[in-house]
Design a protein around this motif. Structure first.
Motif, mmCIF file in Angstrom:
data_model
loop_
_atom_site.group_PDB
_atom_site.id
_atom_site.type_symbol
_atom_site.label_atom_id
_atom_site.label_comp_id
_atom_site.label_asym_id
_atom_site.label_seq_id
_atom_site.Cartn_x
_atom_site.Cartn_y
_atom_site.Cartn_z
ATOM 1 N N ALA A 35 0.833 -1.211 0.000
ATOM 2 C CA ALA A 35 0.000 0.000 0.000
ATOM 3 C C ALA A 35 0.867 1.259 0.000
ATOM 4 O O ALA A 35 0.557 2.236 -0.702
ATOM 5 C CB ALA A 35 -0.948 -0.009 1.202
ATOM 6 N N LEU A 36 1.941 1.254 0.770
ATOM 7 C CA LEU A 36 2.831 2.409 0.824
ATOM 8 C C LEU A 36 3.501 2.641 -0.530
ATOM 9 O O LEU A 36 3.580 3.781 -1.009
ATOM 10 C CB LEU A 36 3.874 2.233 1.924
ATOM 11 N N VAL A 37 3.964 1.581 -1.180
ATOM 12 C CA VAL A 37 4.582 1.739 -2.500
ATOM 13 C C VAL A 37 3.555 2.243 -3.513
ATOM 14 O O VAL A 37 3.866 3.081 -4.360
ATOM 15 C CB VAL A 37 5.264 0.435 -2.950
ATOM 16 N N ASN A 38 2.315 1.784 -3.421
ATOM 17 C CA ASN A 38 1.258 2.299 -4.294
ATOM 18 C C ASN A 38 0.998 3.780 -4.032
ATOM 19 O O ASN A 38 0.726 4.542 -4.965
ATOM 20 C CB ASN A 38 -0.029 1.490 -4.127
ATOM 21 N N GLU A 39 1.096 4.188 -2.787
ATOM 22 C CA GLU A 39 0.915 5.602 -2.446
ATOM 23 C C GLU A 39 2.071 6.439 -3.009
ATOM 24 O O GLU A 39 1.865 7.542 -3.523
ATOM 25 C CB GLU A 39 0.802 5.756 -0.927
ATOM 26 N N ILE A 40 3.271 5.907 -2.933
ATOM 27 C CA ILE A 40 4.423 6.594 -3.527
ATOM 28 C C ILE A 40 4.241 6.695 -5.039
ATOM 29 O O ILE A 40 4.498 7.742 -5.637
ATOM 30 C CB ILE A 40 5.735 5.873 -3.139
ATOM 31 N N ARG A 41 3.757 5.634 -5.652
ATOM 32 C CA ARG A 41 3.459 5.648 -7.095
ATOM 33 C C ARG A 41 2.459 6.766 -7.420
ATOM 34 O O ARG A 41 2.607 7.472 -8.411
ATOM 35 C CB ARG A 41 2.891 4.305 -7.532
ATOM 36 N N ARG A 42 1.449 6.932 -6.584
ATOM 37 C CA ARG A 42 0.423 7.949 -6.817
ATOM 38 C C ARG A 42 1.019 9.351 -6.884
ATOM 39 O O ARG A 42 0.637 10.169 -7.715
ATOM 40 C CB ARG A 42 -0.647 7.896 -5.708
ATOM 41 N N VAL A 43 1.960 9.665 -6.005
ATOM 42 C CA VAL A 43 2.485 11.036 -5.929
ATOM 43 C C VAL A 43 3.612 11.313 -6.916
ATOM 44 O O VAL A 43 3.918 12.481 -7.196
ATOM 45 C CB VAL A 43 2.924 11.411 -4.491
ATOM 46 N N LEU A 44 4.235 10.259 -7.456
ATOM 47 C CA LEU A 44 5.335 10.463 -8.406
ATOM 48 C C LEU A 44 4.818 10.794 -9.798
ATOM 49 O O LEU A 44 3.813 10.250 -10.252
ATOM 50 C CB LEU A 44 6.205 9.210 -8.489
ATOM 51 N N ARG A 45 5.543 11.682 -10.462
ATOM 52 C CA ARG A 45 5.263 11.969 -11.867
ATOM 53 C C ARG A 45 5.739 10.786 -12.712
ATOM 54 O O ARG A 45 6.694 10.104 -12.346
ATOM 55 C CB ARG A 45 6.009 13.230 -12.302
ATOM 56 N N PRO A 46 5.120 10.558 -13.884
ATOM 57 C CA PRO A 46 5.614 9.504 -14.785
ATOM 58 C C PRO A 46 7.096 9.727 -15.090
ATOM 59 O O PRO A 46 7.537 10.853 -15.305
ATOM 60 C CB PRO A 46 4.747 9.677 -16.040
ATOM 61 N N GLY A 47 7.859 8.636 -15.081
ATOM 62 C CA GLY A 47 9.289 8.707 -15.338
ATOM 63 C C GLY A 47 10.129 9.041 -14.119
ATOM 64 O O GLY A 47 11.355 9.062 -14.194
ATOM 65 N N SER A 48 9.484 9.281 -12.976
ATOM 66 C CA SER A 48 10.211 9.629 -11.750
ATOM 67 C C SER A 48 10.827 8.389 -11.103
ATOM 68 O O SER A 48 10.460 7.264 -11.413
ATOM 69 C CB SER A 48 9.270 10.310 -10.751
ATOM 70 N N THR A 49 11.742 8.627 -10.174
ATOM 71 C CA THR A 49 12.517 7.556 -9.559
ATOM 72 C C THR A 49 12.191 7.397 -8.080
ATOM 73 O O THR A 49 12.012 8.380 -7.364
ATOM 74 C CB THR A 49 14.021 7.839 -9.734
ATOM 75 N N PHE A 50 12.139 6.140 -7.653
ATOM 76 C CA PHE A 50 11.962 5.764 -6.260
ATOM 77 C C PHE A 50 13.183 4.951 -5.861
ATOM 78 O O PHE A 50 13.476 3.918 -6.464
ATOM 79 C CB PHE A 50 10.673 4.948 -6.106
#
Length: 121
Positions: A35-50
């Motif tokens: 769920a946390l990784v999905n939340e990080i995905r939500r806030v990142l712009r396409p092409g962004s890095t985690f």
């Protein structure tokens, strides 16, 4: 203080990168980590890095202390979720997994991975 199990107070697709040192290996269940990784995905712009770091099952404390299930072990009052490689791969589904790098940290030393993944467009 922010609880990692709650939504981030950030707009969708508004962040260029996220770095999380040992956040995902806190005493979170596997479903809470997803769920946390999905939340990080939500806030990142396409092409962004985690980029994140976790302790893995090759760590000397894996399997030591009080077992809480879900690969979480408490040692000297600190509960840690230890990662198997397959969890890293699962968390990278829908991302481009760019790197899994092993490193040691501290005097123990802690056995860690640094994972770099990019959000696909």
């Amino acid at each position: 203080m922010l609880d990692a199990r709650t939504p981030l107070p950030v707009a969708d697709e508004s962040v260029d990168a996220v770095f999380a040192h040992m956040l995902l290996c806190m005493a979170l269940s596997t479903s809470e980590i997803h769920a946390l990784v999905n939340e990080i995905r939500r806030v990142l712009r396409p092409g962004s890095t985690f980029v994140y770091t976790v302790r893995h099952t090759g760590d000397p404390h894996y399997g030591v202390g009080i077992a809480h299930g879900d690969d979480i072990f408490e040692h000297h009052g600190c509960a840690v979720h230890f990662f198997y490689r397959h969890l890293v791969v699962q968390l990278a589904e829908g991302w481009r997994l760019r790197d899994i790098r092993s490193f040691d940290e501290g005097e123990l030393p802690r056995r860690m991975w640094r994972i770099t993944q990019t959000l696909t467009n």
